[in-house]
Every structure is written in C-alpha cells, then in structure tokens.
Scaffold this motif. Structure first.
Motif, PDB file in Angstrom:
ATOM      1  N   GLY A  68       0.826  -1.220   0.000  1.00 36.94           N
ATOM      2  CA  GLY A  68       0.000   0.000   0.000  1.00 36.94           C
ATOM      3  C   GLY A  68       0.850   1.257   0.000  1.00 36.94           C
ATOM      4  O   GLY A  68       0.590   2.200  -0.755  1.00 36.94           O
ATOM      5  N   LEU A  69       1.889   1.263   0.833  1.00 38.67           N
ATOM      6  CA  LEU A  69       2.743   2.459   0.905  1.00 38.67           C
ATOM      7  C   LEU A  69       3.481   2.660  -0.418  1.00 38.67           C
ATOM      8  O   LEU A  69       3.671   3.792  -0.864  1.00 38.67           O
ATOM      9  N   GLU A  70       3.846   1.553  -1.038  1.00 36.70           N
ATOM     10  CA  GLU A  70       4.520   1.664  -2.334  1.00 36.70           C
ATOM     11  C   GLU A  70       3.565   2.238  -3.377  1.00 36.70           C
ATOM     12  O   GLU A  70       3.924   3.146  -4.132  1.00 36.70           O
ATOM     13  N   ARG A  71       2.319   1.735  -3.374  1.00 37.11           N
ATOM     14  CA  ARG A  71       1.329   2.275  -4.324  1.00 37.11           C
ATOM     15  C   ARG A  71       1.090   3.762  -4.056  1.00 37.11           C
ATOM     16  O   ARG A  71       1.055   4.566  -4.987  1.00 37.11           O
ATOM     17  N   ALA A  72       0.922   4.131  -2.782  1.00 37.22           N
ATOM     18  CA  ALA A  72       0.632   5.532  -2.440  1.00 37.22           C
ATOM     19  C   ALA A  72       1.844   6.414  -2.706  1.00 37.22           C
ATOM     20  O   ALA A  72       1.700   7.558  -3.144  1.00 37.22           O
ATOM     21  N   GLY A  73       3.034   5.866  -2.456  1.00 34.65           N
ATOM     22  CA  GLY A  73       4.264   6.652  -2.595  1.00 34.65           C
ATOM     23  C   GLY A  73       4.539   7.095  -4.008  1.00 34.65           C
ATOM     24  O   GLY A  73       5.180   8.120  -4.247  1.00 34.65           O
ATOM     25  N   LYS A  74       4.027   6.315  -4.965  1.00 31.89           N
ATOM     26  CA  LYS A  74       4.256   6.656  -6.371  1.00 31.89           C
ATOM     27  C   LYS A  74       3.478   7.909  -6.754  1.00 31.89           C
ATOM     28  O   LYS A  74       3.667   8.458  -7.825  1.00 31.89           O
ATOM     29  N   ARG A  75       2.564   8.311  -5.868  1.00 29.70           N
ATOM     30  CA  ARG A  75       1.582   9.309  -6.271  1.00 29.70           C
ATOM     31  C   ARG A  75       1.892  10.727  -5.797  1.00 29.70           C
ATOM     32  O   ARG A  75       1.774  11.670  -6.529  1.00 29.70           O
TER      33      ARG A  75
END
Ligand SMILES: Nc1ncnc2c1ncn2[C@@H]1O[C@H](COP(=O)(O)OP(=O)(O)OP(=O)(O)O)[C@@H](O)[C@H]1O
Ligand SMILES: [Mg+2]
Length: 210
Positions: free
Chosen positions: A147-154
């Motif tokens: 989740g943090l990886e997905r959110a971090g891309k943003r």
C-alpha cells in the motif's frame, strides 16, 4: 434491478494508505449510478468547507506538535459538521451516501495506531453520531508495504504517511478485528489482486445491497 430497498444506504470505504480506496470509490459510484441509485460521494476527514480546512490541518506533514487527543477531537469535530451538513440530509432524503473513510478509520488510526482508548472513541462516536452507523463498510486489505509503495508513487507523504510500519500494522489489525466481530456490517476485500479482480469482489457485495 429489484427495488426492495428504497431507503438510501450508507456505504464507507476503509483501509490503510494506498490500498485503493479512491480507485474503488469511483467504481462503486459508477456501479450504483448505473443501478439507478441517487447518491452523494464524500470523504473524511472533510466533506464540508469547514471540514476540508480541518483536513488540511490534520494531514499537514509540518504539523508535528499535534497531540493525540487533539487529533481525535478534530476528527470528530469535522465529522459532526459533515453529518449535519451533508450525510444526514442526504440519508433523510432517501439518497445513498458513499464515503471515503469514516469512524472505522478513527478506531484504527487514533485507537489502534495512536493507542487512545477504544472506549473514549466509542463515547465520542455515540455523542456525535447517535445510533447512526454505516450499513456497509468495505475494508480493503493489503500488506502495508504494498500500500505504501502504491501511495508513494503518487504524491509527497502526508502527516499520517510519515508514520512507521508498526503503526500501520496496528491500524490494519484494528480494521480486521472490527470487521471480524461484526461480519454483517463489513466486507473485507483482498486488495492485492488486479484492480478488476478487486472490483469483481466489491460488485458481488453491491449486488446483494441493491
Ligand atoms: N488493485 C490494484 N493493483 C495495483 N494498483 C492499484 C490497485 N488499486 C489501486 N491501485 C493504484 O494504487 C495507487 C493508490 O490507489 P488509491 O489512491 O485508490 O488508494 P487510496 O487507498 O485512496 O490511498 P490513500 O490512502 O492515500 O487515500 C493508485 O495509483 C492506484 O491506481
Ligand atoms: Mg484516497
């Protein structure tokens, strides 16, 4: 589509950072509109002009002095405004309400994450909401790292996204524990597969609601 349920339903979407809440809110919105439902879409903290100002304070990564009780009370202050101005009028008018995060996030973040007593949160919940609870809460569940990886891309991390893994694991565990004791009010959705697979799981639940 059967019309057995004429009353608007209150649906909330919950989960830790980057699990796909906003992505799936859009899917649920579109699906309900196609099913002929009149709905409003909103979010917490926020959802009103005043609430969005409180949201900006709550998420501000520079706001490092905020104590835990202040955070909790600001969440419920924003929620009180949201209920009076937006959620209750819509439900009373028979509309469906779809909300990105609600009180389960308060239990998970301020309770599970920060360690505030659950009974204190329950008192505020009863005060601000009376007996109102969501009819259905989707808990999108995903390992914290993904989740943090997905959110971090943003975007740049907000004040909560700066927290450590241990904090988010407690948040995740709290969502799952709450869902486990009230399985009728929650649907735990595995958010790790593809977006279309996640949406297929959500659709199965929605089909039972309309
Ligand atoms: N099932 C999925 N598989 C892969 N990527 C996904 C999936 N669902 C969402 N994403 C992507 O992950 C990112 C985060 O999704 P989204 O913004 O919907 O999460 P969120 O839960 O709303 O995050 P936040 O907690 O920050 O509000 C987006 O780039 C989105 O496209
Ligand atoms: Mg989001």
């Amino acid at each position: 589509m059967n019309n057995a349920v004429t009353k608007g339903q209150f649906i909330t979407v919950e989960g830790t950072e980057g699990v796909g809440k906003s992505t799936n809110m859009a899917f649920i919105e579109e699906w309900l509109i196609k099913s002929g439902k009149e709905l409003i879409v909103t979010r917490e903290p926020g959802g009103t002009e005043l609430g969005e100002k409180l949201r900006a304070v709550l998420l501000d990564a520079k706001e490092q002095s905020m104590c835990d009780d202040t955070e909790l009370l600001l969440m419920f202050a924003a929620r009180a405004q949201h209920l009076q101005e937006v959620i209750l009028p819509a439900l009373n008018a028979g509309k469906w309400v779809l909300c990105d995060r609600f009180t389960d996030s308060t239990y998970a973040y301020q309770g599970g994450g920060r360690g505030i007593k659950m009974s204190s949160i329950a008192e505020l919940e009863q005060w601000v909401q009376g007996d109102l609870r969501p009819d259905m809460t989707f808990v999108l569940d995903l390992p914290i790292d993904i989740g943090l990886e997905r959110a971090g891309k943003r975007s740049a991390p907000d004040r909560f996204e700066l927290e450590k893994h241990d904090f988010f694991n407690k948040v995740r565990d709290t969502f799952l524990a709450r869902a486990a004791v009230q399985p009728d009010r929650y649907s735990v959705i595995d958010a790790s597969p593809s977006i279309s697979d996640v949406q297929q799981s959500i659709q199965v639940v929605l089909e039972k609601m309309v």
